[in-house]
Design a protein around this motif. Structure first.
Motif, short mmCIF file in Angstrom:
data_model
loop_
_atom_site.label_atom_id
_atom_site.label_comp_id
_atom_site.label_asym_id
_atom_site.label_seq_id
_atom_site.Cartn_x
_atom_site.Cartn_y
_atom_site.Cartn_z
N THR A 76 2.90 7.39 -8.72
CA THR A 76 1.47 7.12 -8.56
C THR A 76 0.65 8.04 -9.45
OG1 THR A 76 1.81 6.35 -6.28
CG2 THR A 76 -0.43 6.98 -6.89
N LEU A 130 -7.60 6.64 -5.34
CA LEU A 130 -6.34 6.13 -4.80
C LEU A 130 -5.73 7.17 -3.87
CD1 LEU A 130 -4.47 3.67 -5.01
CD2 LEU A 130 -3.28 4.85 -6.87
N GLN A 131 -5.35 6.74 -2.67
CA GLN A 131 -4.72 7.60 -1.67
C GLN A 131 -3.37 6.99 -1.31
OE1 GLN A 131 -6.27 10.45 -0.47
NE2 GLN A 131 -7.95 10.02 -1.89
N GLN A 132 -2.51 7.79 -0.71
CA GLN A 132 -1.18 7.30 -0.34
C GLN A 132 -0.83 7.75 1.07
OE1 GLN A 132 1.50 7.61 -3.57
NE2 GLN A 132 3.31 7.44 -2.32
N ARG A 133 -0.21 6.83 1.82
CA ARG A 133 0.25 7.14 3.17
C ARG A 133 1.71 7.60 3.12
NH1 ARG A 133 -2.66 2.18 3.96
NH2 ARG A 133 -4.55 2.58 5.15
N SER A 184 2.65 3.32 1.17
CA SER A 184 1.57 2.36 0.91
C SER A 184 0.35 3.10 0.37
CB SER A 184 1.22 1.58 2.17
OG SER A 184 0.74 2.43 3.18
N ARG A 185 -0.43 2.39 -0.42
CA ARG A 185 -1.60 2.99 -1.06
C ARG A 185 -2.87 2.26 -0.63
NH1 ARG A 185 2.59 2.85 -4.70
NH2 ARG A 185 2.01 0.77 -5.35
N PHE A 186 -3.98 2.97 -0.71
CA PHE A 186 -5.28 2.41 -0.39
C PHE A 186 -6.33 3.17 -1.18
CE2 PHE A 186 -4.52 5.85 2.49
CZ PHE A 186 -5.74 6.47 2.67
N THR A 187 -7.53 2.63 -1.25
CA THR A 187 -8.59 3.31 -1.97
C THR A 187 -9.68 3.78 -1.02
OG1 THR A 187 -9.73 1.21 -2.42
CG2 THR A 187 -8.23 2.04 -4.12
N THR A 188 -10.33 4.86 -1.42
CA THR A 188 -11.49 5.37 -0.70
C THR A 188 -12.59 5.61 -1.73
OG1 THR A 188 -10.79 7.67 -0.93
CG2 THR A 188 -10.11 6.51 1.07
N TYR A 247 6.57 -1.86 4.04
CA TYR A 247 5.21 -2.21 4.42
C TYR A 247 4.76 -3.51 3.76
CZ TYR A 247 3.69 -0.43 -0.12
OH TYR A 247 3.54 -0.23 -1.46
N LEU A 267 2.61 -7.75 5.28
CA LEU A 267 1.40 -8.44 4.83
C LEU A 267 1.43 -9.91 5.24
CD1 LEU A 267 1.10 -6.87 1.26
CD2 LEU A 267 -0.19 -6.26 3.32
#
Length: 107
Positions: A8, A26-29, A33-37, A96, A100
């Motif tokens: 990443t 971009l953040q990561q768990r 899995s990744r997500f944006t803030t 993950y 979906l």
């Protein structure tokens, strides 16, 4: 949230080198899995993402796009798109992804 993985981090460096622009972070768990803030106010007319053409894998058809992606993947680290390809989810390695909606089974 956890520290970003090596792939990443390399992807983010690649996006910067290609000139992508976004106010999103971009953040990561821990499951990968990744997500944006976003920590700044965004105007309703503002662009959320600007992607130069040289950062895009393109084709005239879905089949052509799949072939191009497969070709770029076959080049491994020699592909200019390797940092992008390395962060794409897979059905084999990313549990993950199967959670979906596309993969939900009807009961």
């Amino acid at each position: 949230m956890v520290a970003l993985s090596k792939s990443t981090t390399q992807f983010l460096a690649w996006t910067a080198s290609k000139g992508l622009e976004t106010p999103l972070e971009l953040q990561q768990r821990s499951d990968g899995s990744r997500f944006t803030t976003c920590t700044v106010d965004i105007d309703s007319t503002a662009d959320l993402l600007k992607v130069p053409t040289n950062a895009c894998i393109t084709s005239d058809s879905l089949e052509g796009l799949a072939e191009r992606l497969a070709y770029e993947r076959s080049l491994d680290s020699k592909s200019d798109y390797a940092p992008y390809i390395d962060v794409l989810p897979t059905l084999e390695g990313d549990s993950y992804l199967t959670s979906l909606p596309r993969f939900w089974e009807s009961k």
